[in-house]
Design an enzyme around this catalytic site. Structure first.
Site, mmCIF file in Angstrom:
data_model
loop_
_atom_site.group_PDB
_atom_site.id
_atom_site.type_symbol
_atom_site.label_atom_id
_atom_site.label_comp_id
_atom_site.label_asym_id
_atom_site.label_seq_id
_atom_site.Cartn_x
_atom_site.Cartn_y
_atom_site.Cartn_z
ATOM 1 C CG ASN A 6 5.189 -0.405 3.024
ATOM 2 O OD1 ASN A 6 4.844 0.314 3.960
ATOM 3 N ND2 ASN A 6 5.808 -1.564 3.205
ATOM 4 C CE LYS A 8 9.808 -0.765 2.671
ATOM 5 N NZ LYS A 8 10.568 -1.973 2.469
ATOM 6 C CG HIS A 90 5.499 -5.742 4.435
ATOM 7 N ND1 HIS A 90 6.819 -5.706 4.833
ATOM 8 C CD2 HIS A 90 5.456 -5.128 3.222
ATOM 9 C CE1 HIS A 90 7.531 -5.088 3.895
ATOM 10 N NE2 HIS A 90 6.729 -4.734 2.912
ATOM 11 C CD GLU A 92 10.334 -3.902 5.503
ATOM 12 O OE1 GLU A 92 9.499 -3.046 5.849
ATOM 13 O OE2 GLU A 92 11.065 -3.777 4.495
ATOM 14 C CD GLU A 159 5.960 -6.742 -1.077
ATOM 15 O OE1 GLU A 159 6.180 -5.707 -1.697
ATOM 16 O OE2 GLU A 159 5.885 -6.790 0.159
ATOM 17 N N GLY A 165 13.730 -3.926 -0.210
ATOM 18 C CA GLY A 165 14.612 -2.917 0.367
ATOM 19 C C GLY A 165 16.080 -3.187 0.108
ATOM 20 C CB SER A 195 14.238 -3.689 -5.382
ATOM 21 O OG SER A 195 14.774 -3.864 -4.087
HETATM 22 C C1 PEP Z 1 7.795 -3.175 0.364
HETATM 23 O O1 PEP Z 1 8.008 -2.550 1.391
HETATM 24 O O2 PEP Z 1 6.754 -3.834 0.234
HETATM 25 C C2 PEP Z 1 8.806 -3.162 -0.698
HETATM 26 C C3 PEP Z 1 8.594 -3.866 -1.778
HETATM 27 O O3 PEP Z 1 9.928 -2.416 -0.475
HETATM 28 P P1 PEP Z 1 11.057 -2.001 -1.550
HETATM 29 O O4 PEP Z 1 10.343 -1.471 -2.756
HETATM 30 O O5 PEP Z 1 11.891 -0.982 -0.861
HETATM 31 O O6 PEP Z 1 11.822 -3.249 -1.891
#
Ligand code: PEP
Length: 237
Positions: A6, A8, A90, A92, A159, A165, A195
């Site tokens: 992703n 972003k 997601h 975010e 997640e 993040g 992460s």
């Molecule tokens: C994501 O954007 O779905 C994600 C898991 O981000 P990160 O790996 O940066 O935590």
């Protein structure tokens, strides 16, 4: 196994093209059977000629084909680039951009009607995790209300919000416990995200019921993403 990147709000058209082409080159060279997904920013979508195991998808869309929704992107625009995979729900979009569950369900149903792969994301915030596993599962199941768990092209990503993040990863035991509970009702691929890095991806992929990972930050470097595909490929050999 599915290894998804992703982007972003990172990368340009040019760097996305380079990224996709290097991943494609690698997949072709080793005959990778790992399913790679790349979700770039919308302006970097394109008609990429890539290996059948790679899809370049959309991070977001508005549930319409066309219309008057200033600033939004509909399916007619995604279809111009042959987009066949989308992210929905997601964290975010839920928590930073304040997308409500009604719109999320609407997006899910629209994408389902279009027959594309849907990578549906769920996960709890920190205070819910601190309340224990029952609170986590109540929260997560609530995020599935209105979502068709039988949709043929559904992929679920667990997640935890507090792990996205932040550099914090859920413990292997916590991931295992949630995936096991999801598996009791969901027969589709289950991914973990939050992460994921090169130094923990192998252990995460070894967790029972884990069919892959959704990676943000660590995926933005081509070499790292390719290494993750390699890790997954080696597990399949
Ligand atoms: C994501 O954007 O779905 C994600 C898991 O981000 P990160 O790996 O940066 O935590």
């Amino acid at each position: 196994m599915i290894i998804a990147a992703n982007f972003k709000t990172n990368h340009t058209r040019k760097s996305t093209r380079e990224f996709v082409s290097r991943v494609d080159e690698y997949a072709k060279k080793i005959g990778s059977s790992v399913e790679a997904r790349i979700y770039p920013v919308a302006t970097a979508l394109d008609n990429f000629e890539i290996d059948e195991h790679i899809k370049v998808g959309a991070q977001n869309f508005y549930p319409t084909c066309t219309g008057s929704f200033t600033g939004e992107i509909g399916f007619e625009q995604l279809q111009e680039f042959g987009v066949d995979s989308v992210l929905v729900g997601h964290s975010e979009r839920r928590h930073v951009l304040k997308e409500g569950s009604e719109l999320i369900v609407e997006k899910f149903n629209f994408a389902k009607e279009k027959g594309v792969e849907i990578l549906y994301c769920v996960g709890e915030p920190k205070e819910v995790r601190e309340a224990g596993i029952d609170a986590v599962m109540t929260y997560v199941w609530e995020q599935f209300s209105g979502i068709d768990l039988e949709y043929e092209r559904l992929v679920v990503a667990y997640e935890p919000v507090w792990a996205i993040g932040t550099g914090l990863t859920a413990s292997y035991e916590d991931i295992k416990e949630v995936l096991e509970k999801l598996r009791a009702k969901i027969r589709k691929p289950l991914l973990y995200g939050g992460s994921v890095k090169l130094d923990n991806v192998s252990e995460i992929l070894d967790i029972e019921n884990c069919d892959g990972v959704l990676v943000g930050t660590a995926s933005w470097k081509t070499e790292t993403f390719i290494e993750m595909i390699k890790t997954a490929q080696n597990k399949g050999d």
